[in-house]
Design a protein around this motif. Structure first.
Motif, PDB file in Angstrom:
ATOM      1  N   ALA A   1       0.804  -1.213   0.000  1.00 53.53           N
ATOM      2  CA  ALA A   1       0.000   0.000   0.000  1.00 53.53           C
ATOM      3  C   ALA A   1       0.842   1.271   0.000  1.00 53.53           C
ATOM      4  O   ALA A   1       0.308   2.360   0.040  1.00 53.53           O
ATOM      5  CB  ALA A   1      -0.938   0.000   1.198  1.00 53.53           C
ATOM      6  N   LYS A   2       2.173   1.163  -0.059  1.00 47.67           N
ATOM      7  CA  LYS A   2       3.021   2.348  -0.077  1.00 47.67           C
ATOM      8  C   LYS A   2       2.743   3.134  -1.347  1.00 47.67           C
ATOM      9  O   LYS A   2       2.533   2.584  -2.413  1.00 47.67           O
ATOM     10  CB  LYS A   2       4.499   1.962  -0.039  1.00 47.67           C
ATOM     11  N   LYS A   3       2.779   4.459  -1.206  1.00 46.99           N
ATOM     12  CA  LYS A   3       2.517   5.312  -2.350  1.00 46.99           C
ATOM     13  C   LYS A   3       3.742   5.349  -3.254  1.00 46.99           C
ATOM     14  O   LYS A   3       4.872   5.401  -2.785  1.00 46.99           O
ATOM     15  CB  LYS A   3       2.184   6.727  -1.892  1.00 46.99           C
ATOM     16  N   ALA A   4       3.479   5.345  -4.522  1.00 43.45           N
ATOM     17  CA  ALA A   4       4.560   5.438  -5.492  1.00 43.45           C
ATOM     18  C   ALA A   4       5.081   6.878  -5.495  1.00 43.45           C
ATOM     19  O   ALA A   4       4.335   7.822  -5.255  1.00 43.45           O
ATOM     20  CB  ALA A   4       4.052   5.068  -6.875  1.00 43.45           C
ATOM     21  N   PRO A   5       6.372   7.056  -5.728  1.00 43.22           N
ATOM     22  CA  PRO A   5       6.899   8.417  -5.764  1.00 43.22           C
ATOM     23  C   PRO A   5       6.240   9.209  -6.904  1.00 43.22           C
ATOM     24  O   PRO A   5       5.841   8.645  -7.919  1.00 43.22           O
ATOM     25  CB  PRO A   5       8.388   8.227  -6.016  1.00 43.22           C
ATOM     26  N   ALA A   6       6.150  10.495  -6.700  1.00 41.91           N
ATOM     27  CA  ALA A   6       5.521  11.346  -7.703  1.00 41.91           C
ATOM     28  C   ALA A   6       6.324  11.318  -8.996  1.00 41.91           C
ATOM     29  O   ALA A   6       7.554  11.247  -8.981  1.00 41.91           O
ATOM     30  CB  ALA A   6       5.428  12.773  -7.186  1.00 41.91           C
ATOM     31  N   LYS A   7       5.619  11.362 -10.084  1.00 44.61           N
ATOM     32  CA  LYS A   7       6.284  11.381 -11.381  1.00 44.61           C
ATOM     33  C   LYS A   7       6.943  12.742 -11.572  1.00 44.61           C
ATOM     34  O   LYS A   7       6.512  13.747 -11.036  1.00 44.61           O
ATOM     35  CB  LYS A   7       5.282  11.119 -12.500  1.00 44.61           C
ATOM     36  N   THR A   8       7.981  12.764 -12.350  1.00 50.20           N
ATOM     37  CA  THR A   8       8.688  13.992 -12.617  1.00 50.20           C
ATOM     38  C   THR A   8       7.773  14.956 -13.364  1.00 50.20           C
ATOM     39  O   THR A   8       7.109  14.579 -14.318  1.00 50.20           O
ATOM     40  CB  THR A   8       9.945  13.717 -13.472  1.00 50.20           C
ATOM     41  N   GLN A   9       7.762  16.177 -12.911  1.00 51.14           N
ATOM     42  CA  GLN A   9       6.936  17.185 -13.556  1.00 51.14           C
ATOM     43  C   GLN A   9       7.817  18.056 -14.434  1.00 51.14           C
ATOM     44  O   GLN A   9       8.994  18.257 -14.142  1.00 51.14           O
ATOM     45  CB  GLN A   9       6.231  18.036 -12.513  1.00 51.14           C
ATOM     46  N   GLU A  10       7.242  18.584 -15.467  1.00 52.01           N
ATOM     47  CA  GLU A  10       8.003  19.371 -16.416  1.00 52.01           C
ATOM     48  C   GLU A  10       7.204  20.615 -16.781  1.00 52.01           C
ATOM     49  O   GLU A  10       5.992  20.552 -16.963  1.00 52.01           O
ATOM     50  CB  GLU A  10       8.251  18.518 -17.662  1.00 52.01           C
TER      51      GLU A  10
END
Length: 123
Positions: free
Chosen positions: A52-61
């Motif tokens: 249930a751990k949250k995935a790291p945020a995707k890189t924003q551009e």
């Protein structure tokens, strides 16, 4: 008649007691089974918590488009880091605070590094 009443009472009491004993015996195994089921289900709950751990945020551009040009925030940051290290002779780890101001009408970007080093470059 009194004898009949005594007999009736005597026969009804054991019957009621027997039913109560049967019910009590039936409840005890059910409670034990419920406890066993709860113990068996507990490790399953802890195992389900791990994924249930949250995935790291995707890189924003950030991409700015103006007058047929496309400028990425990553490109601006890389350019300032290049100026900081190669032209000014500093280390990247010494770059603590950075502000970049983009002026598309001038096709230029202005930067302020660590509050005191300023400059600009063409886009």
């Amino acid at each position: 008649m009194a004898a009949k009443r005594v007999v009736t009472k005597a026969t009804t009491k054991p019957a009621v007691e027997k039913k109560a004993e049967v019910k009590a015996e039936a409840v005890k195994p059910a409670k034990a089974a419920a406890k066993t089921d709860a113990k068996a289900a507990a490790p399953a709950k802890t195992a389900s918590k791990a994924p249930a751990k949250k995935a790291p945020a995707k890189t924003q551009e950030i991409c700015m488009q103006f007058a047929g040009r496309e400028i990425l925030d990553k490109d601006l940051l890389d350019k300032v880091k290049e100026i900081w290290t190669k032209e000014l002779g500093n280390k990247v780890k010494d770059l603590v605070d950075l502000k970049i101001y983009v002026k598309p009408e001038e096709c230029a970007a202005y930067y302020v590094i660590n509050g005191d080093v300023t400059g600009s470059f063409e886009l």
